[in-house]
Write a protein that holds these residues in place. Structure first.
Motif, short mmCIF file in Angstrom:
data_model
loop_
_atom_site.label_atom_id
_atom_site.label_comp_id
_atom_site.label_asym_id
_atom_site.label_seq_id
_atom_site.Cartn_x
_atom_site.Cartn_y
_atom_site.Cartn_z
N THR A 39 51.88 33.15 -14.01
CA THR A 39 52.69 34.36 -14.01
C THR A 39 51.77 35.56 -14.05
O THR A 39 50.90 35.65 -14.91
CB THR A 39 53.63 34.39 -15.23
N TRP A 73 60.26 36.84 -9.56
CA TRP A 73 59.79 37.78 -8.53
C TRP A 73 60.86 38.19 -7.54
O TRP A 73 60.89 39.36 -7.12
CB TRP A 73 58.58 37.19 -7.80
N TYR A 76 62.66 40.95 -9.15
CA TYR A 76 61.76 42.11 -9.30
C TYR A 76 61.74 42.93 -8.02
O TYR A 76 61.95 44.15 -8.03
CB TYR A 76 60.35 41.62 -9.64
#
Length: 380
Positions: A39, A73, A76
């Motif tokens: 990560t 992600w 995000y």
């Protein structure tokens, strides 16, 4: 009731939403590194301005380092990308795109309502002076020196989406589900980026809804006045300029006045341009019985749309740079300040006419010049 308001305005609620979406605070870090499970952990200093001042809920304070790690992600990129849909780059591209490729009538409606709700939202921010969510516990992905209530991103997205929903059916047959999705994504992105509380977003959406409901019965009358009255150009230039000069004063500098002046300037320029087109009898609106059925998306229509967009945006950017360059130097010469004195540019007597003239020129060029260029080069 007070407990509900307190809950919706709490930073913990925003932080909980961020965690649910995979955005977590991380230990202090000066460089990006890999965390557990590969990560990525990002380090950034929030609240730091270019002039060395720091943000803390609309006021100056010590800088706070807020690192974060992303565990989801797709969300995000979805929310960070959605947040940009409420920024200047979106307005200077999406609204002209509607004018050039779909219907100037829709663009006119959108610009008018966008300017009204954004002015209301910006003024309310600086009058209410309600701080943004605190960090920690919230992870802040943006840097803004302004207050939080209401969320003007949510206001603008809601207004654009539902103005399209109310206006488009009488003009063109086009699906508008994407507009509603856009509104929701922009609103949620303000929680994800840590810039607004749930209460900020809800209030922004409700204020926009109220403005739409109250103004909707008068849209046709206002549209007729805007296009046909001999007083329209003077009113649409003078009134927004006065509102910019009368913008609420703060005890510290905030970009809200500049942002508001940009919006009202662009709206005023577009309005004068629409009136001018009406005088010439060249409005570039679809012809024939309404609603118009849009042609299928072919390679040719897609290529033409992209070409119009690229040429149009290039003209607008050029207009912005030239107008700003000239206006800045004239204002600095008149007030006896250096062109490169950034702090002097923030003075109301320079900032307001500079922003207003630059963006009113952009609005006028967008509504009058660009389509005529398209005609000359064979893009219409």
């Amino acid at each position: 009731m007070c407990s509900v308001v307190s809950y919706l305005s709490s930073s913990e609620l925003v932080a909980g939403f961020q965690r649910a979406c995979g955005l977590f605070p991380a230990p202090r870090s000066t460089h990006e590194r890999l965390g557990p499970g590969n990560t990525r952990i990002h380090g950034r200093r929030n609240g730091t301005c270019q002039n060395g001042e720091h943000e803390a809920n609309g006021h100056k304070s010590d800088a706070v380092r807020s690192d974060y790690e992303v565990k989801n992600w797709p969300l995000y990129f979805l929310f960070v990308g959605s947040a940009t849909l409420g920024n200047e780059v979106f307005y200077i591209t999406f609204l002209p795109f509607i004018h050039w490729n779909l219907d100037p009538f829709l663009c006119r409606r959108l610009v008018n309502m966008w300017a009204v709700v954004m002015y209301i939202g910006q003024v309310m921010k600086d009058m209410l002076k309600i701080p943004r969510p605190t960090s920690p516990p919230v992870v802040k992905l943006e840097q803004r020196i302004e207050f939080g209530m209401p969320s003007t991103h949510a206001m603008a997205a809601t207004t654009i989406a539902f103005t399209l929903l109310l206006s488009a059916p009488e003009r063109v047959k086009v699906g508008l589900v994407a507009a509603v999705v856009l509104s929701a994504l922009v609103s949620l992105s303000r929680l994800y980026t840590g810039m607004h509380s749930a209460l900020d977003v809800i209030c922004g959406t409700l204020i926009s809804a109220l403005v739409l409901v109250v103004s909707y019965p008068h849209w046709d009358s206002l549209d007729f006045f805007q296009l046909n009255s001999s007083l329209s150009p003077a009113i649409t230039l003078f009134l927004p300029l006065v509102l910019c000069y009368k913008y609420p004063e703060l005890d510290h500098y905030s970009a809200t006045r500049a942002d508001t002046t940009i919006i009202l300037g662009a709206s005023a320029g577009c309005s004068v341009g629409y009136w001018f087109n009406q005088r010439l009898g060249i409005t570039f609106e679809p012809t024939g019985p309404f609603p118009v059925t849009l042609p299928p998306l072919s390679t040719e229509t897609f290529t033409l749309g992209v070409a119009r967009f690229c040429v149009g945006v290039s003209i607008l950017v050029l207009t912005r740079q030239v107008t700003k360059w000239i206006a800045l130097r004239l204002l600095c010469l008149y007030y006896g300040v250096a062109v490169h004195n950034v702090s002097a540019h923030r003075r109301k007597e320079i900032e307001v006419p500079l922003k207003f003239s630059s963006y009113s020129a952009i609005g006028w060029v967008n509504s009058v010049v660009v389509c005529r260029v398209f005609t000359l080069v064979g893009l219409l």
